[in-house]
Design a protein around this motif. Structure first.
Motif, short mmCIF file in Angstrom:
data_model
loop_
_atom_site.label_atom_id
_atom_site.label_comp_id
_atom_site.label_asym_id
_atom_site.label_seq_id
_atom_site.Cartn_x
_atom_site.Cartn_y
_atom_site.Cartn_z
N GLN A 44 0.82 -1.62 -0.23
CA GLN A 44 -0.27 0.25 0.08
C GLN A 44 1.15 0.81 -0.22
O GLN A 44 0.42 2.18 -0.61
CB GLN A 44 -0.59 0.03 0.92
CG GLN A 44 -2.84 0.27 1.00
CD GLN A 44 -3.54 -0.53 2.00
OE1 GLN A 44 -2.83 -0.78 2.77
NE2 GLN A 44 -4.42 -1.04 1.79
N LYS A 45 1.62 1.11 0.82
CA LYS A 45 2.81 1.92 0.88
C LYS A 45 3.75 2.73 -0.04
O LYS A 45 4.60 3.24 -0.02
CB LYS A 45 3.61 2.16 1.86
CG LYS A 45 2.83 2.67 2.84
CD LYS A 45 3.81 2.89 4.85
CE LYS A 45 4.59 1.93 4.85
NZ LYS A 45 5.58 2.03 6.11
N GLY A 46 3.56 1.34 -1.49
CA GLY A 46 4.23 1.59 -2.46
C GLY A 46 5.98 1.06 -2.18
O GLY A 46 6.81 1.28 -3.30
N ASP A 47 6.02 0.20 -1.35
CA ASP A 47 7.20 -0.56 -0.39
C ASP A 47 7.95 -1.89 -1.20
O ASP A 47 8.75 -2.37 -1.09
CB ASP A 47 8.06 -0.36 0.64
CG ASP A 47 7.65 0.38 1.65
OD1 ASP A 47 7.72 1.95 1.24
OD2 ASP A 47 7.85 0.79 2.74
N LEU A 48 7.12 -1.83 -1.72
CA LEU A 48 6.31 -3.39 -3.19
C LEU A 48 6.71 -2.92 -4.12
O LEU A 48 5.60 -2.37 -4.31
CB LEU A 48 6.04 -4.60 -2.18
CG LEU A 48 6.20 -4.87 -1.10
CD1 LEU A 48 5.36 -6.20 -0.85
CD2 LEU A 48 7.74 -6.12 -1.35
N ASP A 49 6.97 -3.28 -5.33
CA ASP A 49 6.74 -3.33 -6.67
C ASP A 49 5.44 -4.01 -7.20
O ASP A 49 4.84 -3.87 -7.92
CB ASP A 49 8.52 -3.06 -7.63
CG ASP A 49 9.67 -2.34 -7.19
OD1 ASP A 49 8.58 -1.00 -7.23
OD2 ASP A 49 9.99 -2.72 -7.14
N ILE A 50 6.21 -5.45 -6.90
CA ILE A 50 5.10 -6.65 -7.36
C ILE A 50 4.22 -7.65 -5.51
O ILE A 50 5.33 -8.16 -5.05
CB ILE A 50 6.26 -7.29 -8.22
CG1 ILE A 50 6.63 -7.18 -9.87
CG2 ILE A 50 5.44 -8.71 -8.83
CD1 ILE A 50 7.31 -7.54 -10.34
N LEU A 51 3.22 -7.70 -6.20
CA LEU A 51 2.68 -8.92 -5.05
C LEU A 51 2.29 -9.56 -5.42
O LEU A 51 1.57 -9.97 -6.23
CB LEU A 51 1.23 -7.58 -4.50
CG LEU A 51 1.24 -8.66 -3.25
CD1 LEU A 51 1.86 -8.83 -2.53
CD2 LEU A 51 -0.57 -7.87 -3.06
N VAL A 52 2.88 -10.87 -4.94
CA VAL A 52 1.73 -12.29 -5.59
C VAL A 52 1.49 -12.54 -5.04
O VAL A 52 1.61 -13.27 -3.70
CB VAL A 52 3.46 -13.06 -6.24
CG1 VAL A 52 3.48 -14.65 -6.28
CG2 VAL A 52 4.33 -12.80 -6.68
N SER A 53 0.96 -13.10 -4.74
CA SER A 53 -0.65 -13.41 -4.01
C SER A 53 -1.29 -15.01 -4.41
O SER A 53 -1.90 -14.70 -6.07
CB SER A 53 -1.58 -12.64 -3.98
OG SER A 53 -2.30 -11.97 -3.91
N THR A 54 -1.91 -15.35 -4.12
CA THR A 54 -3.03 -15.83 -4.32
C THR A 54 -4.57 -15.22 -3.89
O THR A 54 -4.66 -13.99 -3.96
CB THR A 54 -3.83 -17.07 -2.44
OG1 THR A 54 -3.87 -16.63 -2.08
CG2 THR A 54 -2.18 -17.87 -3.07
N THR A 55 -5.80 -15.86 -4.13
CA THR A 55 -6.79 -14.40 -4.49
C THR A 55 -7.45 -14.16 -2.70
O THR A 55 -8.34 -13.63 -2.73
CB THR A 55 -8.01 -15.28 -4.69
OG1 THR A 55 -8.05 -17.07 -3.73
CG2 THR A 55 -8.32 -16.73 -6.01
N VAL A 56 -6.81 -14.73 -2.03
CA VAL A 56 -7.29 -13.58 -0.81
C VAL A 56 -7.16 -11.95 -1.05
O VAL A 56 -7.75 -11.33 -1.00
CB VAL A 56 -5.85 -13.55 0.65
CG1 VAL A 56 -5.77 -14.84 1.18
CG2 VAL A 56 -4.62 -13.06 -0.53
N ILE A 57 -6.73 -11.38 -2.20
CA ILE A 57 -6.72 -9.93 -2.27
C ILE A 57 -7.34 -9.35 -3.51
O ILE A 57 -8.25 -8.62 -3.42
CB ILE A 57 -5.40 -9.01 -3.16
CG1 ILE A 57 -5.63 -10.29 -4.71
CG2 ILE A 57 -3.91 -9.83 -2.70
CD1 ILE A 57 -4.66 -9.51 -5.77
N GLU A 58 -8.92 -10.74 -3.68
CA GLU A 58 -10.07 -10.54 -4.39
C GLU A 58 -10.34 -9.69 -3.77
O GLU A 58 -10.83 -8.35 -4.33
CB GLU A 58 -10.72 -11.96 -4.62
CG GLU A 58 -11.95 -12.21 -5.22
CD GLU A 58 -12.25 -13.10 -4.49
OE1 GLU A 58 -14.15 -13.16 -4.94
OE2 GLU A 58 -11.93 -14.48 -4.68
N VAL A 59 -10.39 -9.59 -2.19
CA VAL A 59 -11.77 -9.00 -1.08
C VAL A 59 -10.85 -8.12 -1.13
O VAL A 59 -10.28 -7.62 0.19
CB VAL A 59 -12.16 -9.51 -0.17
CG1 VAL A 59 -13.00 -10.39 -0.35
CG2 VAL A 59 -11.22 -10.45 0.30
#
Ligand code: ADP
Ligand code: MG
Length: 725
Positions: A563-578
């Motif tokens: 959120q703060k922009g300290d990561l360029d890429i977020l690898v994730s499962t569907t948890v980010i769906e919500v």
């Protein structure tokens, strides 16, 4: 005599073993069996002579098997069977028909149904006909016992019902025909009429017994096209009946809720000012309209039961916060519940930014907190210090005590069904009544928010107990999302693209269907791909990993970094769906996109396109894609309109799965089909309301009571423990 509630094992010809096979189909009682409707009919009343057939027509032919066999062409195996009537012949072909070897024996009578076509040498043929073996031909001189006679009379010389087979084909359409005939013949003659006569008259409904008889064994005079369309009078009766009792339950629920004493919040100038003060942006016209609807409910003394429907990113959160401000300014507490901890945390961050800064006291209560901290927060809640309490649904399950609970906001995404919500609301009521001080508290208001655009028909059934508001406008400053599909052997191009976007200052999501790679599948798992992306593909970029099995603390940490922009890429499962909301993220790469459901893909895509930069959704596919998979991907590329996607999703998966499983609380239907029976559903809703409006010249109290008793029995049976009325 069989009663509708009799277990099917007592129907002659079934017994305990077959009863088990039928149970897998959801058929437990005689009533279930009788509601196992034919999925189509065949007109064998006037079966056609082969000699009179013409190319291009659909026809039923009853003929004798002459010969059959499999032959192979260069492209595929084809099974051929020739049927005959006297000297006339009809050729039947089945592509890839290997499975039909040994199926037909010369001399058998078969019913064939399909489209007649002209073959190469002018001969008529039917390609892939539906067929049914009727028995041995009489020419063979088989004994014609009463059993055979019965069978024959059920299969020939009438409009014949065709049933889906069961038990891996063991229970054939023929079997169902006989068993249903038996059940009907032994069924108790008096099936009570439970639909009030005025309703019956308005809809022209036939009697229940007649409907069951006709739906399986239509009169020769019945319109064949009505039958095929599930619109014969028998169908209308059975479908309407099912929908009517569901709607009656929902309507009753709604009335009971309305009749309870709620809280009449005051929306004075001070509250209006307070709302204005929290707004970080100008609300859209839709947000204004919806807030007005909510505020009007809140001002009324009856409890609010409202559904706020809005596509991902339509801005529901701020509307919920506005409603919260109204309640808090009136001296009440608000509970905001999310389906997952991550989403609860997300709401908490927003609430702190927007509400805490305006001087409101906000707390987060989730399972992952230390026990001490939990106790302390609970105390704040019980004493009334905490004004907005954010948590998961455990808030209600664990009976957190509130001092003055005035408003419950349920952010349900698409995880809940009608039944769970009933329970939730009942508990919200319990929670609200615990106020230790002050005047007796009313029932809290409830606002349910859902991100799944729900086709109107489904909304009517699933949310028939709620009033509905729709956010149908996106906040300004969004640029449309470009969606492309690409095969994963071209992933290098995709990673190059991601690299360019990151260089331009943006962030990217990369989503995988599973966490760990399993041996059977070749799915790229988030964990493994994270390592590969982090170490090999983007060693120079900041790559993070987020999945459901991580420790909550770690999850939160990763999310904050992104959120703060300290990561360029977020690898994730569907948890980010919500609900995760990062406006700077403008690329979403979904690997194995063919594995995801349509609604899920749409939800995922909703995570991008939140900022001013142009956004891209890349659907990577690997391996074989099913036909439905193709349609899902195609829909994603074609449209970003949530309602269109929802309609298609409903069509592809059927209502049963649209909202997840039956456990998720979806009413499941015996005979109705929400897509086909839209109009009957609306009629059912209308009639349910008219019945509950009370007795009048047309409807007696006695009739109403009978309908209500029947409704309770049905709800009890279909939905188990749910209490209605
Ligand atoms: P959802 O309906 O999916 O819950 P959110 O409430 O998370 O959507 O809103 C999505 C994003 O749009 C958030 O970043 C929010 O701050 C922003 N937003 C909402 N309403 C407006 C508005 N009227 N003008 C500008 N931005 C808005
Ligand atoms: Mg949201």
């Amino acid at each position: 005599m069989l009663e509708p509630a009799t277990s099917i094992q007592y129907v002659k010809g079934i017994g305990p073993r077959l009863a088990e096979v039928l149970a897998a189909k959801g058929i437990h009682t005689v009533d279930d069996l009788l509601h196992y409707l034919p999925f189509r009919y065949e007109d064998r009343l006037n079966p056609r002579g082969i000699a009179e057939l013409r190319a291009g027509e659909m026809a039923t032919v009853i003929a004798e098997v002459r010969n059959s066999g499999l032959f192979r062409t260069r492209r595929m195996p084809i099974f051929q069977m020739t049927a005959g009537q006297g000297r006339a012949r009809l050729k039947c072909l089945w592509f890839h028909g290997t499975y039909l070897q040994d199926k037909f024996k010369p001399g058998q009578m078969v019913a064939l149904y399909g489209k007649v076509e002209a073959g190469r040498n002018g001969e008529l043929e039917i390609i892939q006909p539906q067929f049914e073996i009727l028995g041995e031909s009489n020419e063979e001189g088989s004994a014609d016992g009463p059993e055979q006679k019965l069978a024959a009379s059920l299969e020939i010389g009438r409009i014949v019902p065709i049933y889906e087979s069961a038990g891996n084909g063991r229970l054939t359409s023929r079997w169902f025909r006989r068993i249903i005939r038996t059940a009907l013949d032994n069924l108790t003659p008096d099936l009570p009429e439970t639909i009030p006569s005025a309703v019956r008259r308005r809809l022209g409904l036939i009697a229940p017994r007649q409907a069951l008889e006709d739906v399986h064994w239509p009169d020769p005079g019945e319109s064949f096209s009505d039958l095929q369309a599930f619109r014969a009078p028998a169908h209308i009766r059975l479908i309407f009946e099912e929908l009517f009792f569901i709607e009656l339950g929902l309507e009753l629920k709604r009335r009971e809720q309305k009749a309870q004493t709620g809280i009449a919040f005051r929306l004075d100038d001070r509250a209006r000012e307070a709302i204005k003060k929290i707004l970080p942006f100008h609300p859209t016209a839709a947000q204004k309209r919806v807030l007005k609807e909510i505020a009007a409910d809140m001002e009324k003394p009856s409890p609010m039961r409202r559904l706020l429907q809005g596509d991902v990113g339509s801005g529901k959160t701020i509307v919920a916060f506005e409603a919260a401000v109204i309640a808090i300014e009136n001296g009440y507490q608000v509970a905001l519940m999310a389906p997952t901890e991550i989403l609860a945390q997300q709401h908490y961050f927003s609430a702190r930014r927007i509400l805490e800064n305006a001087g409101y006291r906000v707390v987060l209560l989730t399972g992952s907190l230390e026990d001490d901290r939990k106790r302390e927060i609970r105390r704040h809640i019980a004493q009334g210090n905490a004004q907005l309490v954010i948590g998961t649904h455990a808030l209600i399950e664990q009976r957190v005590e509130f001092a003055r609970l005035g408003l419950v906001v349920v952010d349900e995404q698409h995880r809940f069904g009608v039944l769970q919500r009933f329970k939730l609301m009942k508990k919200s009521g319990d929670a609200g009544s615990k106020g230790p001080v002050g005047p007796a508290l009313g029932e809290p208001d409830v606002l349910v928010m859902t991100a799944t655009p729900i086709p109107r028909t489904l909304a009517l059934t699933l949310y028939g107990d709620l009033d509905i508001s729709v956010l149908d406008e996106m906040p300004p400053g969004r640029t449309p999302i470009v969606t492309r599909r690409i095969s994963d052997d071209r992933c290098d191009e995709v990673w190059d693209f991601v690299r360019k976007q990151v260089a331009a200052g943006h962030q990217t999501y990369v989503v995988y269907p599973v966490i760990e790679e399993s041996e059977e599948t070749e799915l790229k798992a988030a964990m493994k791909m994270y390592k590969e992306l982090d170490k090999k593909v983007f060693p120079d970029l900041r790559v993070g990993l987020l999945h459901g099995r991580m420790e909550p603390d770690l999850k939160e940490q990763v999310m904050r970094m992104f959120q703060k922009g300290d990561l360029d890429i977020l690898v994730s499962t569907t948890v980010i769906e919500v609900g995760v909301d990062v406006a700077n993220a403008n690329v979403m790469v979904i690997e194995h996109a063919e594995r995801f459901g349509l609604a899920q893909l749409h939800q995922l895509r909703g995570r991008i396109g939140r900022g001013a930069a142009k956004s891209y959704c890349v659907l990577m596919t690997g391996g074989k894609i099913s036909e439905d998979g193709e349609r899902r991907l195609d829909a994603m590329v074609r449209t970003t309109d949530g309602f269109q996607i929802a309609e298609l999703d409903l069509e592809l998966r059927g209502p049963g799965e649209f909202f997840g499983t039956r456990q998720a609380g979806l009413p499941s239907f015996q005979v109705a089909n929400l897509i086909r029976d839209r109009e009957l559903l609306e009629a059912a809703k209308r009639e349910a309301a008219s019945v509950l409006a009370g007795p009048n010249a047309e409807i007696s109290q006695e009739e109403i009571n009978r309908a209500l008793r029947q409704m309770r029995t049905r709800w009890q049976r279909t939905y188990g423990l749910v209490e209605v009325g």
